[in-house]
Design a protein around this motif. Structure first.
Motif, PDB file in Angstrom:
ATOM      1  N   PRO A 182       0.910  -1.363  -0.058  1.00  0.00           N
ATOM      2  CA  PRO A 182       0.137   0.017  -0.068  1.00  0.00           C
ATOM      3  C   PRO A 182       0.676   1.398  -0.114  1.00  0.00           C
ATOM      4  O   PRO A 182       1.992   1.312   0.658  1.00  0.00           O
TER       5      PRO A 182
ATOM      6  N   ARG B 176       0.804   5.823   0.088  1.00  0.00           N
ATOM      7  CA  ARG B 176      -0.128   6.602   0.479  1.00  0.00           C
ATOM      8  C   ARG B 176       0.614   8.037   0.074  1.00  0.00           C
ATOM      9  O   ARG B 176       1.954   8.031  -0.037  1.00  0.00           O
ATOM     10  N   PHE B 177      -0.131   8.961  -0.321  1.00  0.00           N
ATOM     11  CA  PHE B 177       0.585  10.279  -1.021  1.00  0.00           C
ATOM     12  C   PHE B 177       1.408  11.047   0.058  1.00  0.00           C
ATOM     13  O   PHE B 177       1.053  11.146   1.400  1.00  0.00           O
TER      14      PHE B 177
END
Length: 138
Positions: free
Chosen positions: A5, A7-8
């Motif tokens: 995963p 995330r920004f």
């Protein structure tokens, strides 16, 4: 093996005058300064700003010679590869235009209809980087 995963994190904008650009983004676009620092191994100074759901890092190479890449006029600028425009959305392009004008921002166009029901205000920061805000066309 699958992708873990992600995330920004944030965008990085190379600037010539970090103090002036930090002040402009905080004053005109209502960003908040999160932190500043130096990366000695990269001979760089940085400022991380936050606002409107994103983080923006301003960075400058200490002792470097900043060079602006000429931005071609629209739509030819899409022929130059790389990131082009920082974009946002608002429900009130007229209020945005008034705010930008009051802050003497270089506006390319204001509340311009670009598609059915969609308008755009395109402007530049003090070092010429493009920022486009989309909203309902009036």
């Amino acid at each position: 093996m699958s992708l873990p995963p992600l995330r920004f994190g944030y965008f990085v904008l190379a600037v010539a005058d970090i103090a002036a650009m930090r002040e402009w983004y905080c004053k005109v676009l209502d960003f908040t300064l999160l932190r500043t620092g130096r990366m000695e191994e990269l001979e760089a100074e940085f400022a991380i700003l936050e606002g409107h759901g994103i983080r923006l890092e301003l960075g400058v190479h200490l002792g470097g010679r900043p060079e602006r890449v000429p931005v071609l006029p629209s739509p030819a600028f899409m022929d130059q590869l790389g990131w082009k425009v920082l974009t946002f959305h608002t429900e009130d392009l007229a209020a945005l235009g008034a705010h930008l004008a009051a802050n003497e921002v270089d506006i390319a166009w204001s509340a311009k209809p670009i598609a059915p029901g969609l308008g755009s205000t395109l402007f530049r920061d003090p070092e010429g980087n493009l920022i486009n805000v989309f909203g309902p066309a009036e």
